[in-house]
Write an enzyme that holds these catalytic residues in place. Sequence first.
Site, PDB file in Angstrom:
ATOM      1  CB  VAL A  11      31.789  31.092  37.842  1.00 12.35           C
ATOM      2  CG1 VAL A  11      31.679  32.492  38.402  1.00 12.35           C
ATOM      3  CG2 VAL A  11      31.511  30.067  38.926  1.00 12.35           C
ATOM      4  NE  ARG A 154      20.244  27.774  44.130  1.00  7.47           N
ATOM      5  CZ  ARG A 154      18.917  27.866  44.264  1.00  7.47           C
ATOM      6  NH1 ARG A 154      18.268  27.010  44.997  1.00  7.47           N
ATOM      7  NH2 ARG A 154      18.235  28.823  43.662  1.00  7.47           N
ATOM      8  N   GLY A 253      19.913  12.576  51.834  1.00  7.77           N
ATOM      9  CA  GLY A 253      20.198  11.852  50.601  1.00  7.77           C
ATOM     10  C   GLY A 253      21.503  11.089  50.703  1.00  7.77           C
ATOM     11  CB  CYS A 260      30.592  24.566  45.052  1.00  5.53           C
ATOM     12  SG  CYS A 260      30.450  25.181  43.373  1.00  5.53           S
TER      13      CYS A 260
HETATM   14  C1  UGA Z   1      26.507  25.620  45.791  1.00  4.51           C
HETATM   15  C2  UGA Z   1      25.753  26.717  46.563  1.00  4.51           C
HETATM   16  O1  UGA Z   1      24.412  26.317  46.820  1.00  4.51           O
HETATM   17  C3  UGA Z   1      25.757  28.031  45.790  1.00  4.51           C
HETATM   18  O2  UGA Z   1      25.141  29.060  46.573  1.00  4.51           O
HETATM   19  C4  UGA Z   1      27.215  28.418  45.485  1.00  4.51           C
HETATM   20  O3  UGA Z   1      27.286  29.608  44.731  1.00  4.51           O
HETATM   21  C5  UGA Z   1      27.862  27.295  44.684  1.00  4.51           C
HETATM   22  O4  UGA Z   1      27.826  26.086  45.468  1.00  4.51           O
HETATM   23  C6  UGA Z   1      29.294  27.690  44.394  1.00  4.51           C
HETATM   24  O5  UGA Z   1      30.084  27.779  45.319  1.00  4.51           O
HETATM   25  O6  UGA Z   1      29.603  27.988  43.248  1.00  4.51           O
HETATM   26  P1  UGA Z   1      25.891  23.943  43.785  1.00  4.51           P
HETATM   27  O7  UGA Z   1      27.139  23.217  44.158  1.00  4.51           O
HETATM   28  O8  UGA Z   1      25.650  24.261  42.369  1.00  4.51           O
HETATM   29  O9  UGA Z   1      25.780  25.346  44.595  1.00  4.51           O
HETATM   30  O10 UGA Z   1      24.662  23.044  44.229  1.00  4.51           O
HETATM   31  P2  UGA Z   1      23.687  22.928  45.479  1.00  4.51           P
HETATM   32  O11 UGA Z   1      22.306  23.061  45.000  1.00  4.51           O
HETATM   33  O12 UGA Z   1      24.097  23.772  46.592  1.00  4.51           O
HETATM   34  O13 UGA Z   1      23.915  21.390  45.870  1.00  4.51           O
HETATM   35  C7  UGA Z   1      25.180  20.906  46.327  1.00  4.51           C
HETATM   36  C8  UGA Z   1      25.076  19.452  46.720  1.00  4.51           C
HETATM   37  O14 UGA Z   1      24.288  19.306  47.900  1.00  4.51           O
HETATM   38  C9  UGA Z   1      24.408  18.563  45.670  1.00  4.51           C
HETATM   39  O15 UGA Z   1      25.112  17.340  45.568  1.00  4.51           O
HETATM   40  C10 UGA Z   1      23.014  18.327  46.209  1.00  4.51           C
HETATM   41  O16 UGA Z   1      22.451  17.123  45.787  1.00  4.51           O
HETATM   42  C11 UGA Z   1      23.287  18.331  47.712  1.00  4.51           C
HETATM   43  N1  UGA Z   1      22.112  18.703  48.536  1.00  4.51           N
HETATM   44  C12 UGA Z   1      21.610  19.951  48.493  1.00  4.51           C
HETATM   45  C13 UGA Z   1      21.552  17.759  49.391  1.00  4.51           C
HETATM   46  O17 UGA Z   1      21.999  16.596  49.472  1.00  4.51           O
HETATM   47  N2  UGA Z   1      20.508  18.134  50.190  1.00  4.51           N
HETATM   48  C14 UGA Z   1      19.991  19.386  50.159  1.00  4.51           C
HETATM   49  O18 UGA Z   1      19.036  19.670  50.938  1.00  4.51           O
HETATM   50  C15 UGA Z   1      20.542  20.325  49.288  1.00  4.51           C
END
Ligand code: UGA
Length: 432
Positions: A11, A154, A253, A260
């Site tokens: 961050v 993200r 998935g 996070c």
């Molecule tokens: C997440 C949030 O999306 C951000 O908005 C936030 O700022 C961040 O946490 C944080 O708190 O710092 P991030 O953890 O980087 O971001 O990743 P995401 O893209 O949100 O994915 C999180 C998890 O969910 C991953 O393991 C991803 O594979 C999974 N996921 C995501 C799914 O299984 N299905 C989806 O449709 C979306």
Amino acid sequence: MKIGIVGSGYVGLVTGTCFAHLGHQVLCIDNDRTKVAMLKRGKVPIYEPGLSEMITQNVKEGRLDFSLSIAQAVKQCEVLFICVNTPPKDNGEADLSYVENVARDVAQHLKEYRLVVEKSTVPVQTGEWIYKTMKEHQPRTSLFDVASNPEFLREGSAIHDFLEPDRVVLGVSSARAEKLLRKLYEPIKSPLLVTDIKSAELIKHASNSFLASKIAFINVVSRVCDAVGADVEQVAKGMGLDPRIGPSFLKAGIGFGGFCFPKDLAAFLRMAEKLGVRFDILKEVLASNDDQKSYFVQKIENALWNLKGKKLAVLGLAFKPDTDDMRFAPSIEILQALQKEGALISAYDPQAVEKAKPIFKGIKYAKNPYEACRHADALVVLTEWSEFSNLDFKRIKKLLRQPVIFDGRNMYNPNELRKQGFRYYGMGRKSV
Ligand code: UGA
């Protein structure tokens, strides 16, 4: 404006670099000597697309620097962002001791007005604690304000998310703090929401928890799809066309991971419990996310029968694509469970191998997807890196002992792979 960023992790580094890119003068602080020395030599300790190049450019143009000294940041910078780690304790609560240390250090060095902004993900009421801590070490409260400016970055698309956010949330308690933060974010043309500090803190935890709940929901639906022979991709599409639901975060998935969602949900749940508010939905989201990983392992066992001595070619280890981050990656529990059953793992990940090595025992790392597949009994996809979308499946079929694919991220078209002679198992997608 002159900005200090305390904590140069994911961050902090992204925030500091992007503020420098917007033209501000930024000093990034960290107490890890090795990290600061590395950054000063132009090396970036994390993988985030575009970050390394942006750091190099801003350092070269004199807008970005690194230091070990909080005192220097307090002296030079009018706005100080707290971006330190808030790791989970055993009971799920966020460990806020690093935040407290920074608040105390800043207060002790204050000579003129500074705005202290919490950006680390923290439970509601942390702003109040920062203020109390600072007041104890600096009774002249006119010398500082505390604000909350949660991040919504993200991993993998953090720079884009910073420069073109859906929204910027400013939690403030004074006009002066609001004015400074508005000025700081002036170059960013996105909706800006000004709230009180507690509401800003809650926006962050509630958003992450809601998104994680959406994923957990579609994952359970995917199991129902498996049970009745429906296709979760079609179900998600049909749901997402309703604007009240929306299409994002409905990708079924192997479960969500990363530093996070799992930790923020646990912390939000813990905070609700402390406040006497029952929030069992979150408990269920966490439990069903764990179930999803076991469910995937079970799917592999059901299809391959005995796993003892069977070799699995694993593609992807990071918790999601475009990052080397292995924290709370679903691959950890899944691969450990498969190994416990005697499976031999040959894995490939484009970025995460160095971070994976200390976590796993007895895994072989391949140089590319094809090397991983050689003499394997099945291909297992755990992270949907884009380079896995155009694999040469003819070649893979020849390399595998049995043409079996477990697609933990629903990356592929089941019909096409079946046409090529594979046994295809997705998540909620009419297997075999
Ligand atoms: C997440 C949030 O999306 C951000 O908005 C936030 O700022 C961040 O946490 C944080 O708190 O710092 P991030 O953890 O980087 O971001 O990743 P995401 O893209 O949100 O994915 C999180 C998890 O969910 C991953 O393991 C991803 O594979 C999974 N996921 C995501 C799914 O299984 N299905 C989806 O449709 C979306």
